[in-house]
Each structure stands twice: as C-alpha cells, then as structure tokens.
Motif scaffolding. Structure first.
Motif, PDB file in Angstrom:
ATOM      1  N   VAL A  70       0.837  -1.197   0.000  1.00  0.00           N
ATOM      2  CA  VAL A  70       0.000   0.000   0.000  1.00  0.00           C
ATOM      3  C   VAL A  70       0.875   1.252   0.000  1.00  0.00           C
ATOM      4  O   VAL A  70       1.797   1.380   0.805  1.00  0.00           O
ATOM      5  CB  VAL A  70      -0.939   0.039   1.222  1.00  0.00           C
ATOM      6  CG1 VAL A  70      -1.776   1.322   1.215  1.00  0.00           C
ATOM      7  CG2 VAL A  70      -1.841  -1.191   1.248  1.00  0.00           C
ATOM      8  N   VAL A  71       0.573   2.155  -0.915  1.00  0.00           N
ATOM      9  CA  VAL A  71       1.165   3.497  -0.919  1.00  0.00           C
ATOM     10  C   VAL A  71       0.038   4.453  -0.536  1.00  0.00           C
ATOM     11  O   VAL A  71      -1.010   4.483  -1.179  1.00  0.00           O
ATOM     12  CB  VAL A  71       1.749   3.859  -2.298  1.00  0.00           C
ATOM     13  CG1 VAL A  71       2.269   5.293  -2.288  1.00  0.00           C
ATOM     14  CG2 VAL A  71       2.854   2.890  -2.678  1.00  0.00           C
ATOM     15  N   TYR A  72       0.264   5.202   0.518  1.00  0.00           N
ATOM     16  CA  TYR A  72      -0.776   6.050   1.113  1.00  0.00           C
ATOM     17  C   TYR A  72      -0.473   7.511   0.810  1.00  0.00           C
ATOM     18  O   TYR A  72       0.652   7.977   1.015  1.00  0.00           O
ATOM     19  CB  TYR A  72      -0.779   5.799   2.620  1.00  0.00           C
ATOM     20  CG  TYR A  72      -1.931   6.389   3.398  1.00  0.00           C
ATOM     21  CD1 TYR A  72      -3.240   6.015   3.135  1.00  0.00           C
ATOM     22  CD2 TYR A  72      -1.701   7.295   4.432  1.00  0.00           C
ATOM     23  CE1 TYR A  72      -4.297   6.534   3.872  1.00  0.00           C
ATOM     24  CE2 TYR A  72      -2.742   7.816   5.186  1.00  0.00           C
ATOM     25  CZ  TYR A  72      -4.039   7.429   4.895  1.00  0.00           C
ATOM     26  OH  TYR A  72      -5.082   7.947   5.633  1.00  0.00           O
ATOM     27  N   LEU A  73      -1.460   8.234   0.308  1.00  0.00           N
ATOM     28  CA  LEU A  73      -1.232   9.654  -0.002  1.00  0.00           C
ATOM     29  C   LEU A  73      -2.404  10.490   0.475  1.00  0.00           C
ATOM     30  O   LEU A  73      -3.506   9.995   0.681  1.00  0.00           O
ATOM     31  CB  LEU A  73      -1.006   9.855  -1.501  1.00  0.00           C
ATOM     32  CG  LEU A  73      -2.146   9.550  -2.487  1.00  0.00           C
ATOM     33  CD1 LEU A  73      -3.088  10.741  -2.657  1.00  0.00           C
ATOM     34  CD2 LEU A  73      -1.588   9.161  -3.838  1.00  0.00           C
ATOM     35  N   GLY A  74      -2.129  11.771   0.645  1.00  0.00           N
ATOM     36  CA  GLY A  74      -3.186  12.668   1.086  1.00  0.00           C
ATOM     37  C   GLY A  74      -2.671  14.079   1.250  1.00  0.00           C
ATOM     38  O   GLY A  74      -1.574  14.425   0.802  1.00  0.00           O
ATOM     39  N   ALA A  75      -3.469  14.890   1.919  1.00  0.00           N
ATOM     40  CA  ALA A  75      -3.095  16.285   2.165  1.00  0.00           C
ATOM     41  C   ALA A  75      -3.360  16.602   3.623  1.00  0.00           C
ATOM     42  O   ALA A  75      -4.445  16.320   4.143  1.00  0.00           O
ATOM     43  CB  ALA A  75      -3.882  17.227   1.267  1.00  0.00           C
ATOM     44  N   PHE A  76      -2.357  17.171   4.293  1.00  0.00           N
ATOM     45  CA  PHE A  76      -2.538  17.611   5.670  1.00  0.00           C
ATOM     46  C   PHE A  76      -3.066  19.042   5.655  1.00  0.00           C
ATOM     47  O   PHE A  76      -2.535  19.900   4.965  1.00  0.00           O
ATOM     48  CB  PHE A  76      -1.218  17.569   6.439  1.00  0.00           C
ATOM     49  CG  PHE A  76      -1.330  18.165   7.813  1.00  0.00           C
ATOM     50  CD1 PHE A  76      -1.945  17.461   8.823  1.00  0.00           C
ATOM     51  CD2 PHE A  76      -0.854  19.437   8.073  1.00  0.00           C
ATOM     52  CE1 PHE A  76      -2.074  18.007  10.097  1.00  0.00           C
ATOM     53  CE2 PHE A  76      -0.976  19.998   9.331  1.00  0.00           C
ATOM     54  CZ  PHE A  76      -1.590  19.282  10.344  1.00  0.00           C
ATOM     55  N   GLY A  77      -4.122  19.292   6.423  1.00  0.00           N
ATOM     56  CA  GLY A  77      -4.702  20.627   6.482  1.00  0.00           C
ATOM     57  C   GLY A  77      -5.857  20.811   5.523  1.00  0.00           C
ATOM     58  O   GLY A  77      -6.069  21.901   5.003  1.00  0.00           O
ATOM     59  N   LYS A  78      -6.621  19.749   5.268  1.00  0.00           N
ATOM     60  CA  LYS A  78      -7.736  19.821   4.326  1.00  0.00           C
ATOM     61  C   LYS A  78      -8.743  20.894   4.721  1.00  0.00           C
ATOM     62  O   LYS A  78      -9.347  21.545   3.861  1.00  0.00           O
ATOM     63  CB  LYS A  78      -8.427  18.455   4.254  1.00  0.00           C
ATOM     64  CG  LYS A  78      -9.694  18.402   3.411  1.00  0.00           C
ATOM     65  CD  LYS A  78      -9.410  18.525   1.943  1.00  0.00           C
ATOM     66  CE  LYS A  78     -10.680  18.342   1.128  1.00  0.00           C
ATOM     67  NZ  LYS A  78     -10.450  18.508  -0.314  1.00  0.00           N
ATOM     68  N   THR A  79      -8.929  21.126   6.033  1.00  0.00           N
ATOM     69  CA  THR A  79      -9.916  22.096   6.481  1.00  0.00           C
ATOM     70  C   THR A  79      -9.359  23.512   6.523  1.00  0.00           C
ATOM     71  O   THR A  79     -10.092  24.447   6.857  1.00  0.00           O
ATOM     72  CB  THR A  79     -10.454  21.728   7.880  1.00  0.00           C
ATOM     73  OG1 THR A  79      -9.349  21.646   8.795  1.00  0.00           O
ATOM     74  CG2 THR A  79     -11.183  20.404   7.846  1.00  0.00           C
ATOM     75  N   LEU A  80      -8.081  23.678   6.189  1.00  0.00           N
ATOM     76  CA  LEU A  80      -7.505  25.008   6.077  1.00  0.00           C
ATOM     77  C   LEU A  80      -7.693  25.509   4.650  1.00  0.00           C
ATOM     78  O   LEU A  80      -8.132  24.770   3.779  1.00  0.00           O
ATOM     79  CB  LEU A  80      -6.017  24.975   6.439  1.00  0.00           C
ATOM     80  CG  LEU A  80      -5.668  24.452   7.839  1.00  0.00           C
ATOM     81  CD1 LEU A  80      -4.159  24.333   7.965  1.00  0.00           C
ATOM     82  CD2 LEU A  80      -6.229  25.367   8.917  1.00  0.00           C
ATOM     83  N   ALA A  81      -7.355  26.753   4.405  1.00  0.00           N
ATOM     84  CA  ALA A  81      -7.411  27.284   3.046  1.00  0.00           C
ATOM     85  C   ALA A  81      -6.401  26.527   2.185  1.00  0.00           C
ATOM     86  O   ALA A  81      -5.378  26.042   2.685  1.00  0.00           O
ATOM     87  CB  ALA A  81      -7.093  28.777   3.057  1.00  0.00           C
ATOM     88  N   PRO A  82      -6.662  26.407   0.867  1.00  0.00           N
ATOM     89  CA  PRO A  82      -5.758  25.654  -0.008  1.00  0.00           C
ATOM     90  C   PRO A  82      -4.302  26.100   0.067  1.00  0.00           C
ATOM     91  O   PRO A  82      -3.390  25.297  -0.112  1.00  0.00           O
ATOM     92  CB  PRO A  82      -6.340  25.902  -1.401  1.00  0.00           C
ATOM     93  CG  PRO A  82      -7.794  26.130  -1.161  1.00  0.00           C
ATOM     94  CD  PRO A  82      -7.862  26.870   0.138  1.00  0.00           C
ATOM     95  N   GLY A  83      -4.060  27.379   0.358  1.00  0.00           N
ATOM     96  CA  GLY A  83      -2.683  27.872   0.448  1.00  0.00           C
ATOM     97  C   GLY A  83      -1.958  27.433   1.693  1.00  0.00           C
ATOM     98  O   GLY A  83      -0.747  27.632   1.817  1.00  0.00           O
ATOM     99  N   PHE A  84      -2.662  26.805   2.647  1.00  0.00           N
ATOM    100  CA  PHE A  84      -2.040  26.358   3.895  1.00  0.00           C
ATOM    101  C   PHE A  84      -2.147  24.846   4.027  1.00  0.00           C
ATOM    102  O   PHE A  84      -2.634  24.327   5.028  1.00  0.00           O
ATOM    103  CB  PHE A  84      -2.706  27.024   5.106  1.00  0.00           C
ATOM    104  CG  PHE A  84      -2.553  28.506   5.128  1.00  0.00           C
ATOM    105  CD1 PHE A  84      -1.332  29.095   5.407  1.00  0.00           C
ATOM    106  CD2 PHE A  84      -3.624  29.334   4.876  1.00  0.00           C
ATOM    107  CE1 PHE A  84      -1.184  30.460   5.422  1.00  0.00           C
ATOM    108  CE2 PHE A  84      -3.496  30.710   4.890  1.00  0.00           C
ATOM    109  CZ  PHE A  84      -2.277  31.277   5.167  1.00  0.00           C
TER     110      PHE A  84
END
Length: 493
Positions: A328-342
């Motif tokens: 498994v290769v796991y990917l994502g974004a930290f700070g989804k509930t922040l503005a896209p620039g953060f």
C-alpha cells in the motif's frame, strides 16, 4: 551611413501612459522589437533626440535616456556630431512592410508544431461566487490570525533562515510531527523516513505515477471516479480499467476477476469517501483487497480523501494501517480544512520507495515551502490542529444537515440523495429526463456557477456531486433557490 529615413515612428513606437513600464523603456523595447523584425535596418540613422521627442510627443530627456539605454545594450551606435545609427547586423537584413500589430502585440499562435493533450482537458475555471464546488472547504473558517502569528515567529527565527534557499521539501521537524499525527489518527506505524512531503495531493499522485507506472500498465479505478487521478494515470501511459461501485465501495469480485485474466499494476482507491459518490469502503472489502494485493502483486494507491471529515462515529482505519506486505502506498493532504494555500501533501511508503520518489520530486520541486512546513508542524505540536478540526467539524456537520434538508425540500421530487457520513459534498441522483447540462446553463444565466465537472450523465447515470462546505445557511438557501429555478426552467422548455 545614411541620413535619417522618414518613417512613421509614432506607428512603430506606440506608447501607453497607463503602462507601469517607464516611457523611456517602452521606447527602448519597441525600437528593439522593430530592429529584430527588420523594420529598422542596420546602418539606418535614427532621428535626433529633439526630432524624436517631437514625433512621439514626449520630453527630450526621455528620448536621451532611451538612446543611452539602446547604446548600452549594443543596439545602436552613437557617433559624436553625427547622430545615432542602428548597429549593422552580422547577416543579411532588409526592411519589411510596417505592421503595427506585430510590433506591439504578442503572437496569438505558436509558429511551430506541438502535441495537443486531450487527456488533460479539464472543466472551466470557477467563476465568481456563488459557485458550487466538488466539496471544497470554506477558507473563511481558517484560523488566519493563528497562522499569521506562527508565520511571523517562524520568519523571525534565525535558525529558519537556512531553509530559505534550495532545500528538498520535508523538514525533519514537520515530518516528525506529521508522522506522529498520522500514527495517532490513522493507526499507522510509520517514522519520518516513510514520508515524502509534497505541495498537494495532485503532486503526490503525479510522483507516484511517474515512479510506479510504465506505459501499458493496467490501472484499476472506480466508476464513476476521480477525474484528476484518471488523467494523471493516463498521462503516464496507463490503461485504465473501471470497477463498478455500490453502497459498500468498489466490487472486489470484479478486481479478482480481472487479476485472473491479466496482470494488474495498481488499484487506486478513495476508500474513506469514494469520489464522487461519498460511499465508504466496507471493512470486509478492505481485508479482501489486501489479500488480493498480496496474492496478485498489484499496488494499492490509497488516497486519504476527506479522512478528517467524519460526522458519524469513528472512521474506519485506512488499508495502510493493516498492510504487512508493503503493498500500500498512502497519499493525502494535511490541512484539508484550512485554506488551499495552507496545506501540504504527503506520500507514505516503505523507505526504499520513498528514496526513489524523491528523485522524481527533485526534478519538479527543489525548494518546497519550508516556512509553511514549520507553521503546520507547530499546529500539530501545539495541538491547534485538533482544536481547529473539532470546531470546524461541528460547523460542517450543521451545514451538511441544513443543505441536504433544503435540497430534499426544494428538489426532492427530482432527485434522490443519501446523507453522506462525512466529507463536504453530497451525491445526488436525478431523474434521467432532466438535462443536467441545460440546468447548468440556466444556473449560469442566473449568476450561479455549476461547473460541468460536477455533472455525471450518460445512458446509465444522471447525477451531480454538490459541495456544501463552502456555503453558510443563507448562502445555501440562495444557491438552492437558483438551482430549483434552473430545473423548473429546464422542465418548461
């Protein structure tokens, strides 16, 4: 050298008082433009500074400054007591018929062949508010004051100045904090060395695709599926095979049937909330997929889509938390509930694969954003991200209930929906006779943007993915009123 030729210099040199470029530089740039295109030939004498100032209607000192700059750059030769002359070209040259547009405008089309890519065609750019999205957060809820304080403190620390040069993304501080966050919230057992920090989910997908996929490889994706991921895989030369999706996620039986017939390189999943239908992949199917992956040797690329946004009970742990075979290769974004620039993207994988992915990342992103990583790391270390998630989760939960309630009240006879267990969008299935494209156009006429990427309509399916997270209660009422009017107009015609 010849005498000055009476050319229509005001036509060659078109000045704009509204331009931010100084007037003398406008003269310089357009004289160079005329020389390069052959309108002013080598050896030709320019009018004197006084005569040129009268021709162009500008101060003589401005012309003097322009001539000095042209001389310094080597475009003209100034001979004392004789005047200024275009520097002779090394090759043959000749005057051309004057063309105002060619001198002042940039070419509308390339003069050479280049490959046009239809795979990467995407929907139109979002228009002015109000706009339906596929489930974007409300940037107004971002703790901007808190982020500003962290940014200011990070920039003032002398120790951080070493990070302002070229530096591979992923400071040790942020990776340590991020690994702690993922371990505590996702049940992972990773160390900082298992993380690759990126600019976002799409970059993570691109790096994974460039590292893992070869031309002709078979990639399994759900249908309907995530259009961005599909484009990235196809751009890498992959052959996509689609898997049906029901209310428990993708059908595992179809995966096994395909694997028995031909080799499969990779399976892409958004198991927490399938994009776009929002269904959660059942625990039983997760276990089955891990077994199939180990048996047939295909990679599971697991997208951490909207994991932090769950309203009912605790979320099911990702497949990566139970992976013992390194599949498994796991990917994502930290700070989804922040503005896209953060936000920062991440990839989680075994050490040797992270090392290989870093080689691809080094080509497209040498510096990253280390100051932002410092700020995001402090949000984790200080516990601020948990407080922010708890606060915004309540807001989005309320918005979901309000939006879906209004949607059923206004358009319940035209569609069916299931209250999503999490995320920021609802999947709506419409009556087949309703033209969703015509509804979108009617919305646009009323000033409401309903992008085509949210519409899923063919002979078997008629559905929309409607984001609610970016609407307050009054805004939701406004956009749904317009959507209702658009449907009514479509019905009338």
């Amino acid at each position: 050298m010849s005498s000055p030729v009476q050319l229509p210099y005001p036509t060659i040199i078109a000045l704009s008082r509204q331009s931010s470029t100084p007037v003398y530089l406008q003269v310089v740039h357009q004289v160079i433009n005329a020389i390069q295109r052959g309108f002013l030939s080598g050896g030709q004498q320019l009018p004197g500074t006084r005569a040129m100032s009268l021709l162009l209607g500008i101060h003589r000192k401005t012309v003097v400054a322009a001539y000095e700059e042209l001389d310094a750059q080597g475009w003209i030769i100034t001979v004392p007591n004789k005047g200024s002359f275009i520097k002779p070209a090394s090759g043959p040259s000749g005057k051309k018929k004057l063309d105002v547009l060619r001198l002042t405008g940039y070419p509308a089309k390339a003069g050479f062949y280049f490959k046009r890519n239809t795979i990467l065609d995407i929907a139109e750019e979002p228009g002015p508010a109000p706009t339906f999205t596929d489930g974007q957060p409300d940037y107004r809820l971002s703790p901007t004051d808190q982020l500003a304080r962290y940014y200011t403190a990070a920039l003032r620390r002398k120790v951080n100045r070493k990070h302002l040069g070229y530096h591979m993304p992923g400071t040790s501080f942020f990776k340590a904090q991020l690994s702690n966050f993922l371990n505590s919230t996702r049940g992972l057992h990773i160390a900082p060395k298992n993380i690759l920090v990126t600019r976002g989910t799409e970059m993570s997908m691109y790096i994974a695709a460039q590292t893992l996929i070869n031309t002709g490889d078979i990639i399994l994706v759900g249908t309907p599926g995530y259009y961005t991921a599909n484009m990235i895989f196809q751009q890498s030369g992959a052959r996509l095979k689609t898997l049906p999706v029901d209310d428990e996620g993708i059908l595992v039986e179809t995966v096994e049937r395909i694997c028995k017939k031909q080799p499969v390189r990779l399976l892409y999943l958004t198991p927490h909330h399938h994009y776009p239908t929002t269904v959660v992949l059942s625990a039983e199917r997760r276990v089955q997929l891990l077994k199939l992956s180990a048996a047939y040797g295909f990679i599971i690329l697991e997208d951490d889509y909207e994991y932090d946004l769950h309203y009912q009970g605790s979320p099911i742990l990702p497949l990566a938390s139970a992976d013992t075979e390194g599949m498994v290769v796991y990917l994502g974004a930290f700070g989804k509930t922040l503005a896209p620039g953060f936000r920062a993207g991440f990839l989680v994988a075994p050490d040797n694969l992270i090392t290989e992915m870093q080689k691809v990342q080094a080509i497209i992103d040498r510096q990253g954003d280390t100051i932002m990583e410092q700020v995001l790391g402090e949000l984790i270390a200080e516990g601020e991200i948990h407080r922010h998630l708890k606060k915004t989760l309540k807001i989005y939960h309320t918005r979901r209930d309000h939006f879906c309630g209004l949607l059923e009240k206004k358009l319940g006879t035209e569609l069916e929906l299931v209250l999503p267990p999490g995320g920021l969008a609802v999947w709506t299935q419409w009556k087949q006779e309703i033209s969703l494209l015509r509804v979108s156009r009617a919305c646009a006429a009323m000033g409401l943007q309903l992008p085509r990427l949210l519409l899923y309509q063919n002979t078997q399916l008629s559905a929309m993915r409607l984001g609610f997270g970016n609407f307050t209660a009054p805004e939701a009422a406004l956009v749904l009123d317009k959507l209702q009017q658009a449907v009514e107009q479509m019905r009338e015609h």
